[in-house]
Every structure is written in C-alpha cells, then in structure tokens.
Design a protein around this motif. Structure first.
Motif, PDB file in Angstrom:
ATOM      1  N   LEU A 247      -3.723  25.763  79.468  1.00  0.00           N
ATOM      2  CA  LEU A 247      -4.272  25.107  80.649  1.00  0.00           C
ATOM      3  C   LEU A 247      -5.308  25.999  81.325  1.00  0.00           C
ATOM      4  N   PRO A 248      -6.335  25.386  81.924  1.00  0.00           N
ATOM      5  CA  PRO A 248      -7.376  26.165  82.604  1.00  0.00           C
ATOM      6  C   PRO A 248      -6.870  26.706  83.940  1.00  0.00           C
ATOM      7  N   SER A 249      -7.769  27.210  84.758  1.00  0.00           N
ATOM      8  CA  SER A 249      -7.425  27.842  86.027  1.00  0.00           C
ATOM      9  C   SER A 249      -6.667  26.879  86.934  1.00  0.00           C
ATOM     10  N   LEU A 250      -5.902  27.449  87.870  1.00  0.00           N
ATOM     11  CA  LEU A 250      -5.167  26.630  88.822  1.00  0.00           C
ATOM     12  C   LEU A 250      -6.111  25.792  89.668  1.00  0.00           C
ATOM     13  N   ALA A 251      -7.294  26.328  89.951  1.00  0.00           N
ATOM     14  CA  ALA A 251      -8.270  25.578  90.751  1.00  0.00           C
ATOM     15  C   ALA A 251      -8.690  24.303  90.032  1.00  0.00           C
ATOM     16  N   LEU A 252      -8.928  24.389  88.731  1.00  0.00           N
ATOM     17  CA  LEU A 252      -9.334  23.212  87.972  1.00  0.00           C
ATOM     18  C   LEU A 252      -8.167  22.243  87.796  1.00  0.00           C
ATOM     19  N   GLN A 621       1.420  31.722  89.936  1.00  0.00           N
ATOM     20  CA  GLN A 621       1.156  32.135  88.559  1.00  0.00           C
ATOM     21  C   GLN A 621       2.281  32.995  88.012  1.00  0.00           C
ATOM     22  N   SER A 622       2.833  33.880  88.854  1.00  0.00           N
ATOM     23  CA  SER A 622       3.931  34.725  88.392  1.00  0.00           C
ATOM     24  C   SER A 622       5.171  33.889  88.139  1.00  0.00           C
ATOM     25  N   GLN A 623       5.330  32.805  88.912  1.00  0.00           N
ATOM     26  CA  GLN A 623       6.465  31.927  88.718  1.00  0.00           C
ATOM     27  C   GLN A 623       6.395  31.239  87.361  1.00  0.00           C
ATOM     28  N   LEU A 624       5.182  30.827  86.969  1.00  0.00           N
ATOM     29  CA  LEU A 624       5.033  30.141  85.694  1.00  0.00           C
ATOM     30  C   LEU A 624       5.338  31.053  84.519  1.00  0.00           C
ATOM     31  N   SER A 625       5.094  32.328  84.687  1.00  0.00           N
ATOM     32  CA  SER A 625       5.299  33.253  83.578  1.00  0.00           C
ATOM     33  C   SER A 625       6.707  33.840  83.562  1.00  0.00           C
TER      34      SER A 625
END
Length: 806
Positions: A247-252, A621-625
């Motif tokens: 997946l691309p950036s969180l902004a996108l 982002q840290s949560q996703l990883s």
C-alpha cells in the motif's frame, strides 16, 4: 455463542465478495452464478463482449490501415472506421434472472485516452456499444478500465468526455472507473498484442511519462479527480480501486478513503504467504479494508485472478460454504513485510501461491482466499461508541438548530441526553465548583447559606438532575432553579419536580434573557451564584450561547458568580469531502439554491484532512507493523490533522463590555453611529474574525471547512473539566462524547490545491442585533522563488439568509 457477542456480530459490517477473472474461460451462465453462490461468493464478474467481437474490431482496424496505405491518401480523406452493430456471436451476456448478481466489465483492450484519433474513435464506439447492450440486458454495475496513466495528462479530458457520453447512454448504469491505488499503470492489457494501444500510429506515439516519486503516486488519484470534475461529480460515477501488494503512503490511502469507492479489487498478488503457506493480507491492507467497511456505502470486494471457480468441471460436486472458521495457523498473519517489498510476488512466492492453490483445491477448503476474507469479516474491530450511536447519520446533512426561534421536540432532547460523557462531565464540573465555593468561604446569594444554582435553557431537565447529584456528592447544599422558554418542556420539568426532584427545584417558564432572577420574599429579585447551561452548538457559538449568556448575566452574582461553561473556542481545518459536496450541489439545483451558504451539521466520515500536523508521532504506522489480531487495529484517521483556533468566548463577560453594549442598544449619540451590518451594534462585542494559514503537504481538492469546538466547563483547584469535539483533543478531554457532530462550511466551487502550498482561510462571525451569521473565504498560495503567489480565491460565502435568529 452468548447473546452479547451475537448482537455485536450482527451489527458488524458484512463483506460482499465477488469472484473476478480477467480472462474468464467460460460464459457466465445462470448455473455458474448459482455454483459461485454455493461456494459462498455473492457475485461474479462477466465481460460484456467476447473474443469474437475483439477480432471483428481488430479486423476493421486492419482494413482501415490497409486502405490508407494502398490508396496513398492522407488519413483525413478516408472516413473513420465504423463498427457495425453487435451480433449474437459478439457477446455471451443476455437478460436473465441472475443479471443482478453480475458485475459487468467493458473491454480492457480499448484506449479511450489514445492520442491517435482512430484508436480513440474505435474505443469510444466499443464503450458505447457495450454500455448500451449491458443496459439493455438489465445490468446495473459496469466497470470501465481507467485512463492509461502512461499518457500522463494527455488524453484525460478526452477520456472524461467519453465517460460522460457513456453515462448518458446507460441511464441507470452505475459506472465504476477501474483505478490503481498507487499511481502505477495497469499493465496487463498493454502486454496483450490485441490491445488497441499497440496499433497507435508512429506520428501519435507519445513518450511514456508516468511520474515518479510523490507526484507519480498521486497521478492515479489526480486522473480520477479530473474525470469526476469534468463529469460534475455525477451520482452514478464511482471507483473500482485495485489494491497493490504494497500500500502507498497513509496520505494517499486517506485520500482514496474520501472518494466514492464502490469496489475494492484484491488481486492474488496483493496477498502474502504466512508461515503455514496460507494466503493472508498485511495489517495495512486489513486496516484499509476495515475502515472502508465502516462507510455508510461500504464497497464490495472482488477477489481477482486467484484461479478459476473450483468444481466447474464437475457439476455434481458438492462444495463447502466459506464460513471463515479458520485454524489459527491458517489465519495467522504473514511476517511484517520489509519496506523494500516488491510490488509483485517474487518467482518463489508465485510458485508457492500456485502450489498452495492446487493443494487446497483438493483439500477441505476449495476457496481459501474467500474463507480468509470471511474470517476477517468475523474478526473486525468492534464499533466505537460514536459509530454505534451515529449509525445512519454518517455524512447526513442537517441544518443547525434554531433554539431561540424554534421550540425543540422531545425526541431532539432525548438524542442529546443519550450522551454517556457530557452530563457526567457537567456533574463533575458543578461538584468541583461547589467544593471550591465552600473551601474558599465565598458568600452565597441565599439567606440560608445554600449556593444558588440556575440551569438556564433546562430542556427536559438532565442538567438539573446532575446539579442535584453534584450537591449530594459534594455535601454542599444548593437552591436550584430551572429556566426554560419551551412551553412543552416546561410541562415535563414540572412533572420531574413533582416525581423525581422532591420539589427541590423552582421551575420558571421564560426566556432566560427576560428572567429577573430568583424571587425574594419582599418582592425583589436575588442573584444566582452558578449559572449552568448547555447552549453550545457544533461550532461552539453557532446556537447563540454568547448572546443568551450575556442576556442572563444580569442575574449572576457580580462578585464571585460562576458560569458553567466558563469558556469555549471554535476550531476549523480544510477538508476534502466529495460526497458531501455532491450532495449539497444536488440540493442547490433541486431544493435550496442557497445550500452552499449554509453551515451544515454533519457526522463527517468519508473525508480527508488536507492539512496535516507534521510533528505528530508515527503511532499508526508502528501499530500496523506490530503483532496482534485484526480487532486490535485502530481505524481512526491515521494522520493527525492540523486544526487551528478561530476565536474564543469567556463567561461571565466583563461588565464594561456589557455596559457599552447597553449604551449602543438605545441608539444614543454616545453609543456611536450604529452597527456595521445594521442595527444599533449592541451585539457587535460578540462579532469575531480570524485569518489563518494552513500548510498543504499533498495535492488535493478543498470542498469546505470542518468546524469543531472545545469548552472549559470549569477550572478550579482540582484542575479543569473540559469537553471537545476537536479530533486532536477529544480523546484526551471527552472520549466517546456523542452530543455534537462537527459543522461543515462548504465551498461553492471546489478549490484545487497543489502539494507544498498554503491555504489562507478568513472567517467572520457577523451580527445585526437580530441574527448571527458566518462568512468565509478561502485562498490558495504557492511560493515561487521566495515569492508568495496567489493561485485561487473562493467566493465570499455568507449564511446571513439562514442565520441564527436572536
């Protein structure tokens, strides 16, 4: 399974899942649809035309090119090739009882945005023939391949115009434009020798110019934005979004979330392989899907090219239904992918996928991908309090209340009273104020030492009950008053006083501004020590709390009187919300021509913040990883917005301010020459204005402003008791509060904003002594060689015609 869990599961979003093959081997018959449903799929995809039609078009193109070559004439001397009407051999699709279970696809080998006029003309013909036939057959959902991003900006207008024609051709068709999420071109068709793009003549062949870096990532969204803008946000135009492997950036991601996605396409390459060899989705994919499933109009899911439907060669084979009851090993997540993960599976991974698919087809689970998605459906994160309360209200436009000019219905009060946080916080604030009053030895306004508490705008009485509870818990006696102008609510307040409050409350029917204060034995009027009100609106002051509290301040103890709330601030930020803008645009042409001049109360859901706080921690982002189950994922907006304070009101107001207001009210010479916007100007001390600058990190479209508020109910020796609807602070100050939805200030014309630009937003709170209204204006700027250049400026919007009446 216990009833509680069952009820929670019933309320969770259902995933509607279809099976898609880019090149389906057999016609989609009613028997095949039934077979897919037996396997657990909700729908199938079907091409509208077949290889026979494709061959006819290629032959026609070949004949045209040959005629030009042999005649040695300029191309404009030869009529453009015209495709004859569809023949029976050109399509396997037809009207049937199962047509509603089909998602139809137009041909992927056309190129509507081709720079070659012959290719573009043929492509338009193919599209219109297919759309017209699909509409005739009764198909509702049609997917059209998106523009070739390799053409860059060239051809986008041409593509959009063709889509606009197609919308007119199929009057009831829902068109979904197939777009890649990450800005990469969908290359499958380009590799096909039969793709029309491969026949582009040399003089029209343009250099492929797919952007790289951040601009390239947003190129797909930018193309979609151009298409829907040219099509004027058509209600039957939406997106089929293909999720990439990474997946691309969180902004996108957040930008796509705000768009009208109706299909999420999950190709086999999007899946990872866990330790047991099962196909699973990354946590980032899970989070995006779960968040999309919470939308009022949740998208359907399509599993693409995961292999043919099992058992199609054996119609007597009984297949098991995909229940989602997976073993822990099969459901386990794959290892966290590295940031360098390739967009496609490696050869080893691809081989493993094929091996696992063949092995599982002979095992107990013939549809492992479908079973996995059903497992995700059963294990979604639980709904939040706000989601449970707001079901059905997401992105639903409501006009702000007119509490002074209208008498509210009981059901309106009831909705407010269901808030699990607001009234508890009010009780805390009142109790703290009472304890501080007693600890500081302040004199009271009563003859028996009780603190005089008045709830003004008492409604059905919830704050009166909380004030009595606060007196009991703090041990500080009170003399309570309930002031309410609504004659219908007044009846209920009297009943509460008889049945619930043991006649401890004096109920007064009057407009709070006309109340003279507690009646004393000698016929005079006393003062109030603590004024309690819940007059705030979605933007804090938009329901005339400042005007009401100014009007009742004459009854407040002038030496040490307390107002609860003590202060409140209005906040806003620019947002993209295509769905709301399209809704308001429709209203403006059919119901209310002034719809763009109204600040709407709305539970914002499908939207994107355009200005982001660059100093936020990367918690999401840290949560996703990290490890954990799907239901541990937080589905709140992943990026913290940059929200600024517009203005502030405090109570009680300084006596000098109210004294000057009184002078102006009579129109005396000493009161000045009248108000700027009419009237005497007696309420101009409650006018406000601001001009705030917001950084814009990524390109986007501003459809309006999202407004919020924060309030300090009371601040004393034990700290502050505060409420907030501001997304940045609400978790800390008043988590799960549901009484107020945000407010939305729309723009008549959506404003394009480039990356690394600024938006300057000016807002005014205006008054003419009879009503209060807002005005707002948005400007876009960019820096070129150190100089700030204005790119665009909006209309000056004004809600005067629908202002809140005093």
């Amino acid at each position: 399974m216990d009833d509680t869990h069952s009820n929670m599961e019933d309320n969770m979003p259902i995933l509607y899942i279809g099976h898609h093959e880019t090149k389906r081997a057999m016609p989609v018959s009613e028997e095949l649809v039934q077979h897919a449903q037996d396997l657990g799929y909700d729908m199938l995809t079907s091409p509208i035309t077949n290889a026979h039609f494709h061959s006819r078009v290629l032959s026609l193109l070949n004949s045209y090119n040959q005629a030009i070559t042999e005649a040695a004439l300029p191309s404009d001397a030869q009529p453009l090739p015209l495709i004859p009407a569809l023949q029976s051999a050109d399509t396997d699709l037809g009207p049937s009882d199962s047509i509603s279970q089909l998602i139809t696809f137009t041909s992927s080998w056309i190129d509507l945005s081709s720079p070659d006029p012959v290719i573009a003309y043929l492509s338009r013909q193919v599209l219109n023939l297919e759309i017209a036939y699909a509409a005739f057959c009764g198909a509702i959902t049609v997917v059209v391949p998106g523009p070739r991003l390799s053409h860059g900006a060239n051809g986008l207008a041409q593509y959009a115009r063709a889509i606009k024609e197609a919308l007119a051709t199929g009057s009831y068709i829902q068109l979904h434009i197939l777009m890649p999420m990450d800005g990469s071109d969908l290359e499958e068709a380009l590799d096909d020798l039969g793709d029309l793009a491969s026949f582009t003549r040399a003089e029209y062949q343009n250099q492929r110019n797919v952007g790289k870096g951040r601009a390239g990532l947003f190129s797909s969204w930018d193309a979609w934005n151009t298409i829907r803008s040219i099509c004027k946000y058509h209600a039957r135009l939406s997106i089929a979004l293909e999720l990439p492997r990474r997946l691309p950036s969180l902004a996108l991601q957040s930008r796509w979330y705000s768009e009208p996605i109706r299909l999420l396409i999950l190709p086999a390459s999007s899946f990872l392989i866990n330790a047991r060899g099962s196909s699973v989705l990354s946590k980032a994919h899970q989070a995006f899907i779960f968040r999309a499933m919470r939308l009022q109009k949740a998208p359907w899911l399509l599993l693409a090219d995961i292999g043919p439907l099992p058992g199609v060669d054996d119609p007597d084979l009984i297949m098991s239904y995909a229940t989602g009851h997976l073993s822990p090993e099969a459901a386990a997540d794959a290892p966290t992918p590295r940031s360098s993960m390739s967009p496609s599976p490696t050869p080893a991974e691809a081989a493993l996928m094929g091996k696992n698919a063949r092995k599982k087809s002979n095992n107990n689970d013939p549809t492992p991908h479908l079973s996995y998605l059903r497992y995700l459906q059963r294990n979604q994160p639980p709904k939040t309090v706000i989601e449970r309360f707001g079901g059905g209200f997401q992105d639903y436009l409501q006009s702000p209340l007119q509490p002074l000019s209208d008498n509210l219905e009981s059901i309106t009060y009831e909705v407010f009273e269901k808030d699990p946080i607001k009234y508890e916080w009010y009780e805390r604030a009142i109790a703290q104020a009472l304890r501080d009053w007693q600890a500081q030895g302040k004199p009271t306004s009563s003859d028996d030492g009780a603190v005089v508490v008045a709830v003004v705008g008492a409604g059905r009485g919830p704050l009166v009950t909380r004030a009595l509870n606060a007196s009991k818990s703090s041990g500080v006696p009170v003399r309570a008053y309930a002031v309410e102008k609504n004659p219908n609510a007044y009846v209920l307040l009297q009943r509460h006083n008889e049945q619930d409050w043991q006649r401890k409350v004096t109920v007064v029917k009057t407009d709070m501004r006309a109340w003279k204060g507690p009646s004393l034995a000698d016929g005079s009027f006393g003062k109030v020590d603590i004024l309690v009100s819940e007059l705030l609106g979605s933007f804090a002051d938009n329901e005339l709390s400042p005007e009401c509290l100014d009007g009742v301040q004459h009854v407040l103890n002038p030496d040490c009187g307390i107002s609860i709330p003590a202060s409140y601030t209005a906040h806003f930020t620019p947002i993209a919300t295509p769905r709301l803008w399209a809704d308001i645009s429709h209203r403006s042409t059919t119901v209310d021509a002034g719809a763009f001049e109204i600040p709407w109360v709305v539970m914002l859901q499908q939207m994107d913040f355009l200005s982001i706080d660059s100093h936020q921690p990367a918690l999401y982002q840290s949560q996703l990883s990290s490890g954990g189950k799907p239901n541990q994922l937080n589905l709140d907006p992943p990026l913290r917005p940059y929200i600024q304070t517009a203005w502030k009101f405090t109570h009680p107001s300084p006596p000098t301010i109210l004294a000057q207001s009184s002078l102006r009210r009579g129109g005396s010479a000493i009161g000045g020459g009248g108000g700027f916007t009419g009237g005497d100007g007696a309420n101009e001390h409650n006018a406000r204005s601001c001009s705030l600058t917001f950084p814009i990190q990524e390109q986007g479209v501003c459809h309006g402003l999202a407004g919020y508020f924060e309030t300090v109910l009371y601040s004393g020796s034990e700290g502050s008791v505060e409420l907030s609807t501001n997304p940045v602070t609400m978790e800390q100050k008043s988590k799960d509060m549901i009484s107020w939805f945000p407010i939305f200030f729309p723009l008549k014309t959506p404003m394009q904003v480039p990356a690394n630009s600024e938006m300057q937003i000016s807002m005014w709170r205006q008054t003419d002594d009879r009503k209060v209204w807002y005005e707002w204006l948005v400007e876009s700027f960019i820096f070129v060689n150190g100089e700030r250049i204005r790119l665009a400026v909006s209309d000056l919007h004004s809600s005067k015609s629908s202002g809140c009446l005093m």
